[in-house]
Write an enzyme that holds these catalytic residues in place. Structure first.
Site, short mmCIF file in Angstrom:
data_model
loop_
_atom_site.label_atom_id
_atom_site.label_comp_id
_atom_site.label_asym_id
_atom_site.label_seq_id
_atom_site.Cartn_x
_atom_site.Cartn_y
_atom_site.Cartn_z
CG ASN A 19 45.69 -5.46 50.47
OD1 ASN A 19 45.47 -4.26 50.33
ND2 ASN A 19 45.88 -6.28 49.45
NE ARG A 75 48.88 -3.49 47.90
CZ ARG A 75 47.90 -3.29 47.03
NH1 ARG A 75 46.65 -3.59 47.32
NH2 ARG A 75 48.17 -2.79 45.84
CG HIS A 119 49.78 -3.86 41.38
ND1 HIS A 119 49.24 -3.45 40.18
CD2 HIS A 119 48.76 -3.89 42.27
CE1 HIS A 119 47.95 -3.25 40.33
NE2 HIS A 119 47.62 -3.50 41.60
NE ARG A 143 42.39 1.69 39.90
CZ ARG A 143 43.31 1.05 40.62
NH1 ARG A 143 44.59 1.27 40.44
NH2 ARG A 143 42.93 0.17 41.53
CD GLU A 152 49.43 -8.26 45.84
OE1 GLU A 152 48.34 -8.89 45.67
OE2 GLU A 152 49.54 -7.04 45.62
C1 LIG Z 1 47.95 -0.03 43.44
C2 LIG Z 1 46.68 -0.70 43.06
O1 LIG Z 1 46.14 -0.43 42.00
O2 LIG Z 1 46.20 -1.60 43.90
P1 LIG Z 1 44.85 -2.44 43.74
O3 LIG Z 1 44.98 -3.26 42.51
O4 LIG Z 1 44.79 -3.27 45.01
O5 LIG Z 1 43.73 -1.44 43.64
MG LIG Z 2 45.32 -7.18 44.37
#
Ligand SMILES: CC(=O)OP(=O)(O)O
Ligand SMILES: [Mg+2]
Ligand SMILES: Nc1ncnc2c1ncn2[C@@H]1O[C@H](COP(=O)(O)OP(=O)(O)O)[C@@H](O)[C@H]1O
Length: 408
Positions: free
Chosen positions: A8, A89, A177, A247, A393
């Site tokens: 990953n 992944r 996800h 984010r 995952e």
């Molecule tokens: C798609 C995504 O946000 O993945 P991660 O949570 O691993 O940053």
């Molecule tokens: Mg994760």
């Protein structure tokens, strides 16, 4: 023994597991962090024994070489562990991939073409695949975060913008996800408390209405009806939806134009919303444990960060209950969802009108198995179940990799 090495690759980290898919055991697991920075760190764990390496790791190629060295030094040796495949992944599969695929040069090129839609994730995924194919001479399989959402109903997947422009630029809601949402929603559907609830209500599994909250560093919600995803909070990119570690999640797109007209470059706005927002932007830290400590010490910014995070979650649960026409199970998963009892309590607080609630002792208990934390029968026969379901995952990727190879 047939094992699968699962990789990953994140923007600055490489997580990996050597999985024995039949029993579902991880024979070894680890992470290389702060790739490309001056202070890299690798942590490799085999049956509870951990080996740590500090020092700069130049890029994902160097990270994977370091991982292979750690396997050779501390075991299990990849040669003797019977590695039959490497499962990768891959975050964005666009419209090209709705299921796992065996990697060839065309697949790598397609994943590279999708970099503009997942600039934080796909570059690392491409590098991880390229380097691993050079170093490990077994079949490689790509498993996509977007696959579970490939069949979202059109009203959920479509943005209300000019159709021609959207088609030209591949603009739709893809969702991410997905490997976790699929794994968790399936574990929920198979849980004895859930099958018993459906049986008691005389309903079939195709009617099961779930809301799954994957709350890690990245965070997303999904609505799952009878095993099929019908809504999800992430969109064209993994930026939309819930408040995350760094984010923003949902914002008025007008903010982007306003900032650009005020002098920020598009890249600066991208960095702001993806890397300097969310819990970090509001509360100063992206890690939920640290944020909780700040709140306990009386920090008002941290408190507001958590309040915004919880408010967004409650809005989504309510909205998804509307999309599903009711809710049978609310499932929490990933680092925050599995561990932060106060977050789970904060989400259901105020959602009592949907029948949602948790029993404090059950919510506070720590366990690694899937479990129900809401009041159970006979106290609350018809109420929705609130559950904690550990995601995995890596196991899902390992199993899907073997299934693709078996079907060749
Ligand atoms: C798609 C995504 O946000 O993945 P991660 O949570 O691993 O940053
Ligand atoms: Mg994760
Ligand atoms: N015991 C805990 N209590 C509260 N939060 C936790 C706990 N353990 C991990 N977390 C949080 O989980 C998040 C990381 O989740 P994880 O699913 O590992 O994310 P990712 O896979 O995106 O790196 C961090 O915010 C971390 O603080």
């Amino acid at each position: 023994m047939s094992t699968v090495l699962v990789l990953n690759s994140g923007s600055s980290s490489l997580k990996y597991q050597l999985v024995d898919p039949a029993p579902g055991d991880a024979l070894a697991a680890g992470i290389v962090e702060r790739i490309g920075e001056a202070s890299g760190r690798a942590s490799h764990e085999v049956r509870g024994a951990r080996t740590v390496r500090e020092g700069a790791v130049a890029d994902h190629g160097a990270a994977l070489r370091l991982v292979l060295e750690l396997f050779e030094e501390t075991g299990p040796s990849l040669g003797e562990a019977g590695v039959v495949a490497v499962g990768h992944r891959v975050v964005h599969g666009g419209t090209s991939f709705s299921a796992p695929v065996v990697v060839d040069d065309d697949v790598v090129a397609a994943v590279r073409d999708l970099i503009p839609l997942a600039p934080l994730h796909n570059p690392a995924n491409v590098t991880g695949i390229e380097v691993a194919r050079e170093l490990l001479d077994v079949p490689h399989v790509a498993v996509f975060d977007t696959a579970f959402f490939a069949d979202l109903p059109a009203p959920a997947a479509t943005y209300a913008i000019d159709r021609g422009t959207a088609a030209e630029h591949g603009i739709r809601r893809y969702g991410f996800h997905g490997t976790s949402h699929e794994y968790v929603s399936r574990a929920v559907a198979e849980h004895p408390a859930v099958t018993a609830k459906l049986a008691a209500e005389g309903r079939g599994p195709e009617t099961l209405r779930q809301v799954v909250l994957h709350l890690g560093n990245g965070a997303s919600a999904s609505a799952v009806l009878g095993g099929r995803a019908v809504e999800t909070s992430m969109g064209l990119t993994p930026l939309e939806g819930l408040v995350m570690g760094t984010r923003s999640g949902d914002v008025d797109a007008g903010i982007v134009f306003h900032l650009i007209r005020s002098g920020l470059s598009p890249d600066e706005v991208d960095t702001l919303l993806n890397k300097r927002s969310g819990l970090l932007g509001l509360g100063g830290v992206n890690d939920m444990r640290e944020l909780t400590r700040l709140i306990e010490s009386g920090d008002d910014d941290a408190r507001l960060a958590l309040d915004v995070y919880l408010h967004r979650l409650r809005k989504y649960v309510g909205a998804y209950a509307a999309v599903l026409g009711g809710i049978d199970v609310l499932a929490f998963t990933a680092g925050v969802g599995e561990n932060a009892a106060h977050v789970r309590a904060g989400v259901v607080e105020g959602l009592g009108f949907l029948g949602l609630g948790v029993v404090p002792d059950l919510n506070a208990a720590r366990a690694r198995e899937s479990r129900v934390i809401s009041p159970t029968e006979p106290e609350a026969p018809a109420r929705p179940l609130v559950m904690v379901v550990p995601t995995n995952e890596e196991l899902a990727i390992a199993r899907q990799s073997l299934a693709v190879l078996a079907a060749r």
